[in-house]
Structures are given as structure tokens and as C-alpha cells.
Design an enzyme around this catalytic site. Structure first.
Site, PDB file in Angstrom:
ATOM      1  N   HIS A  38     -11.456   1.956   3.247  1.00  0.00           N
ATOM      2  CA  HIS A  38     -10.825   2.599   2.096  1.00  0.00           C
ATOM      3  C   HIS A  38     -11.776   2.898   0.955  1.00  0.00           C
ATOM      4  CE1 HIS A  38      -6.319   1.596   3.005  1.00  0.00           C
ATOM      5  NE2 HIS A  38      -6.942   2.181   4.013  1.00  0.00           N
ATOM      6  N   ASP A  68      -9.939  -3.084   2.049  1.00  0.00           N
ATOM      7  CA  ASP A  68      -9.892  -2.535   3.405  1.00  0.00           C
ATOM      8  C   ASP A  68     -11.225  -1.879   3.706  1.00  0.00           C
ATOM      9  OD1 ASP A  68      -9.520  -0.387   5.478  1.00  0.00           O
ATOM     10  OD2 ASP A  68      -7.476  -1.179   5.503  1.00  0.00           O
ATOM     11  N   ASP A 123     -11.514   7.005   6.972  1.00  0.00           N
ATOM     12  CA  ASP A 123     -10.681   5.831   7.248  1.00  0.00           C
ATOM     13  C   ASP A 123      -9.995   5.993   8.596  1.00  0.00           C
ATOM     14  OD1 ASP A 123      -9.240   3.452   6.862  1.00  0.00           O
ATOM     15  OD2 ASP A 123      -7.546   4.578   6.058  1.00  0.00           O
ATOM     16  N   ASP A 166     -10.069   3.838  11.222  1.00  0.00           N
ATOM     17  CA  ASP A 166      -9.513   2.605  11.780  1.00  0.00           C
ATOM     18  C   ASP A 166      -9.825   2.416  13.257  1.00  0.00           C
ATOM     19  OD1 ASP A 166      -8.198   1.447   9.478  1.00  0.00           O
ATOM     20  OD2 ASP A 166      -6.809   3.119   9.564  1.00  0.00           O
ATOM     21  N   LYS A 189      -7.118   2.771  -1.985  1.00  0.00           N
ATOM     22  CA  LYS A 189      -7.723   3.683  -1.026  1.00  0.00           C
ATOM     23  C   LYS A 189      -8.475   4.759  -1.803  1.00  0.00           C
ATOM     24  CE  LYS A 189      -6.678   5.921   3.370  1.00  0.00           C
ATOM     25  NZ  LYS A 189      -5.620   6.235   4.358  1.00  0.00           N
ATOM     26  N   TRP A 220       0.856  -1.184   0.000  1.00  0.00           N
ATOM     27  CA  TRP A 220       0.000   0.000   0.000  1.00  0.00           C
ATOM     28  C   TRP A 220       0.892   1.234   0.000  1.00  0.00           C
ATOM     29  CZ3 TRP A 220      -0.213   3.987   3.682  1.00  0.00           C
ATOM     30  CH2 TRP A 220      -1.166   4.984   3.406  1.00  0.00           C
ATOM     31  N   HIS A 241      -8.664  -6.371   4.945  1.00  0.00           N
ATOM     32  CA  HIS A 241      -8.237  -5.600   6.107  1.00  0.00           C
ATOM     33  C   HIS A 241      -9.512  -5.189   6.835  1.00  0.00           C
ATOM     34  CE1 HIS A 241      -3.829  -4.256   5.231  1.00  0.00           C
ATOM     35  NE2 HIS A 241      -3.968  -5.563   5.360  1.00  0.00           N
ATOM     36  N   ASP A 258      -6.845  -4.267  10.765  1.00  0.00           N
ATOM     37  CA  ASP A 258      -6.118  -3.006  10.558  1.00  0.00           C
ATOM     38  C   ASP A 258      -6.848  -1.892  11.290  1.00  0.00           C
ATOM     39  OD1 ASP A 258      -4.538  -0.949   9.771  1.00  0.00           O
ATOM     40  OD2 ASP A 258      -4.969  -1.086   7.633  1.00  0.00           O
ATOM     41  N   GLU A 292      -3.182  -2.910  -2.384  1.00  0.00           N
ATOM     42  CA  GLU A 292      -4.279  -2.322  -1.610  1.00  0.00           C
ATOM     43  C   GLU A 292      -4.607  -0.907  -2.073  1.00  0.00           C
ATOM     44  OE1 GLU A 292      -5.279  -1.153   3.060  1.00  0.00           O
ATOM     45  OE2 GLU A 292      -3.386  -2.123   2.539  1.00  0.00           O
TER      46      GLU A 292
END
Length: 420
Positions: A262, A259, A294, A296, A228, A185, A286, A326, A226
């Protein structure tokens, strides 16, 4: 095992058996699933190679809860504590900046020897390792570009770093007998509207071609890419968009990483799995919890996590999907964050296995949407918790919230003393 846990489990088995659900078989399947637990929750994504470097690449960790790991030994101790509270045998996901070495080494020169202690530790505890090049929090990424950088010298630095990371991933896989997923990424993008969208993507494609030029044994290492949607500092344009990496991954037989944070706020990755599974040989997840962006957050047992698990189970996708976590939260006990997120991910998979998937599909085929909805809703109150309690007890980890007392004790005896 407490008699009440055993008796509750036996009663739950009878209820599920009425719908043809073999609970014992479900637990056997669950025990085979490895969750890749991310090391960076333990120290707020600082790592050990460039600890004084500010976080960049759109990454931000808030909170100053005491006890963040400061050394590889502390981080491994924290991971051990977390794993002792989580059922099953799993993996640890490392970033390149977590090298354990006294040598001053640059990212483009890292080697397997810088991670030997991690491999020895993983062998001792029966764990697998996954890996990631760290294309952020570095002086050569401060302008927001790495593999698509217009400066050939800087671009080559990141190409060499990713090449070195793949070799480390292959070393992990060979040494541990568990395939390592090495995920690429990069944060590359523009804060405002670019004049040239194609140029950076052409450079990224060419750079990735060079990164992946060397064939590695897929039994040891699998490559992933990956995407985003946007990040802090790349609000207008991200070079590695979903479309870019889906195309690149499918064309070049790479795992495509989805993800949970993302994508656009109204998109969910659970709805992408079935489509991607028809064309990709493998998928990397993820699992995270975005909150407005994002961000997390620690994974909770919410609707999207349950839907992700249902897609994996109903579509028989577990064999081709690599599940990693993640998230990072510095405002709460970091070990507790690991335990909460990982246990919830396993819970979601178990809950999906304890639903009458085939009956629901058959009702749908017959146009009996009444039965589909009725069964879906009724199974939400089936005694899933009794099965989960039994699984934890059988696995030798605390049942229900009993794990929290152990984390609090570890905090008092270990984490709080790190600030002294």
C-alpha cells in the site's frame, strides 16, 4: 522423527551456540507467534453474502485454477488442510462477506449469530479469529466511496456496517479467549485530481469517530485502520492516506495497519516499523508481495520479508505487532498459496531469531562496520534449513516440499470434484 533431521539439528545448534544463539529457545518463541491467515485466498474474495456482485474497490483476482471454495464448509475444509501443513497454532482473518447464514442480511445488519459456525469451528481447532468490515463489492460502494461518501444516507450505511463489525470482533474475542483485531479499510478515492481534498477526509474522520464511539473491551477487540497509496479507480487521490491514518491512529489509540503493497514502489514497510513503534501502542501488519502495484502476490522468502522479520525480532516488537497475511492468487492451487505464504512468513521470523543481533548492534555502536557486514553475510549460509526442518517435524507437519504431495492429493480428491 528421521535420524538425519535430528542429527542435522544438533549440529546446527552447536554452530549457532558459538555465537550465543539458543536455538531451542528460538523455537519456543516461534511457537508462540500467531499468524492471521486470510480466508479470502480460498475463494478469490467472493464471500458468501453477495457472491454475484462484481469485485470493486480496486480489488482484482486473476486466474481460474479449479477448486475455489463455494460454501463456508468448503472454505473451512480448505483452511484445515492448509493448517495441517503449517507449524504452530494460528488465526483466521475473516471479512464480513464470509458470514455463514441462510438469512438474507445486509451488511449494516450483520450480527454475531451470523458467524456462530465460524466460532464453533475455531474453538474445535484451537484457532483465533480476526475480522474486517467489507466496504467494497457492494451496490453502495460502486461509485468508489463509503465512509467518506457525500450522501449522508450511504455514509450512515457504512458507519453502521463498521459498528456491527466491531461487535462481531468483540464476540470473537470473548468466545475464543484470543483478542480479535478488527481492521477498517475503505477504498474511497478519486480516479482524477480532486478539487477538494479536505472535505472527504473530514467526512472520513467524523465517520470513524462515530464508528469507534462505543468503548469495547480491548481484551476482546482491538481496532485497526489501514491506509493505501492508490488503487484501481483511485489513482489520483485516496481519502485514507498513510498520513491520515497515522494521525488518526495515534490520536485515537488505534492500531495502525502497514500493508506491504500500500505504499510507493520504492517504500518498504520494514523501514517504518521502528519509527511507528516509538509512538504507537500496537501495529498491524498485512504481509503481502506487491509487484509493480498492490497486486498481492503470494508471499515468498524475499529480502523485504526477511527485513520485516529482522525489524520485529531485533527491535523486540513481536509483543506489540499483529501479523496477518493479505494476498490472493487464483492462478495456482489456493491451498498451496496459503501454505507457501504462511510457511515463508514463519521461516523469516525463525531466520531472524537465528542471527547474532546483539553482536551486530555492538559492532555497529563501535563503528566496526566490517564485522557487521561480515557476520551478516556469513550467517546467510548458516544451517537455518536444518532448524526449520526440525521445527516442522517436531510440530507434526511435513518437512521441506513433502507438503506439496498432500496438497496435490487433496486437489485430486476434493478440489477438482467441485467442478463436477
Amino acid at each position: 522423527m528421521e535420524p538425519t533431521i535430528q542429527s542435522s539439528y544438533e549440529e546446527a545448534k552447536k554452530l549457532y551456540a558459538q555465537h550465543g544463539i539458543d536455538v531451542d529457545r528460538a523455537l519456543e518463541r516461534l511457537a508462540q507467534i500467531k499468524i492471521s491467515m486470510h480466508c479470502w485466498q480460498g475463494d478469490d474474495v467472493r464471500g458468501f453474502l453477495n457472491r454475484d456482485q462484481d469485485l470493486t474497490g480496486g480489488i482484482s483476482v486473476t486466474g481460474n485454477y479449479p477448486g475455489a471454495a463455494r460454501t463456508p464448509e468448503e472454505l473451512r475444509a480448505d483452511l484445515e488442510k492448509a493448517f495441517s501443513l503449517i507449524p504452530g497454532k494460528h488465526k483466521v482473518n475473516l471479512h464480513s462477506i464470509y458470514a455463514d447464514t441462510d438469512e438474507k442480511v445486509e451488511l449494516d445488519r450483520i450480527e454475531p449469530k451470523h458467524f456462530e459456525s465460524w466460532v464453533d469451528w475455531a474453538k474445535e481447532h484451537g484457532l483465533g479469529l480476526d475480522f474486517n468490515p467489507t466496504c467494497f463489492s457492494h451496490e453502495k460502494s460502486q461509485d468508489g466511496f463509503t465512509l467518506s461518501h457525500p450522501d449522508p444516507a450511504i455514509r450512515q450505511f457504512w458507519i453502521d456496517h463498521c459498528k456491527a463489525s466491531r461487535k462481531i470482533g468483540a464476540y470473537f474475542g470473548e468466545q475464543l479467549g484470543q483478542t480479535c483485531v478488527t481492521n477498517v479499510w475503505v477504498p474511497d478515492g478519486f480516479k482524477d485530481i480532486p478539487a477538494d481534498r479536505l472535505g472527504p477526509r473530514q467526512r472520513l474522520k467524523d465517520a470513524l469517530d462515530e464508528v469507534f464511539a462505543e468503548e469495547l473491551n480491548p481484551a476482546h477487540n482491538l481496532d485497526a485502520v489501514e491506509s493505501k497509496l492508490f488503487g484501481i479507480g483511485s489513482e489520483a487521490y485516496v481519502v485514507g492516506s498513510h498520513e491520515f491514518y497515522m494521525g488518526y491512529g495515534l490520536q485515537n489509540n488505534k492500531l495502525i495497519c502497514l500493508d506491504a503493497g500500500h505504499f510507493h514502489p520504492t517504500e518498504v514497510i520494514s523501514n517504518k516499523l521502528s519509527s511507528l513503534s516509538l509512538f504507537a501502542d500496537g501495529i498491524l501488519l498485512h504481509v503481502s508481495r506487491p509487484m509493480r502495484w498492490d497486486s498481492d502476490h503470494v508471499v515468498i522468502l524475499d529480502d523485504e520479508l526477511l527485513d520485516i522479520a529482522k525489524e520485529l525480532v531485533y527491535g523486540d516488537l513481536l509483543g506489540k505487532t499483529h501479523i496477518g497475511l493479505d494476498f490472493f492468487d487464483g492462478s495456482i492451487n489456493r491451498v498451496a498459496a496459503w501454505v507457501i505464504g504462511t510457511r515463508n512468513t514463519i521461516k523469516a521470523l525463525l531466520r531472524a531469531m537465528l542471527t547474532p543481533a546483539e553482536a551486530l548492534k555492538q559492532a555497529e555502536l563501535e563503528g566496526d562496520y566490517t564485522t557487521r557486514l561480515a557476520l551478516t553475510e556469513e550467517f546467510k549460509s548458516y544451517p537455518f534449513g536444518a532448524v526449520w526442518d526440525y521445527y516442522c517435524a517436531q510440530s507434526g507437519v511435513p518437512v521441506r516440499e513433502q507438503w506439496l504431495a498432500e496438497v496435490k492429493s487433496y486437489e485430486r480428491d476434493v478440489l477438482l470434484k467441485r467442478g463436477e
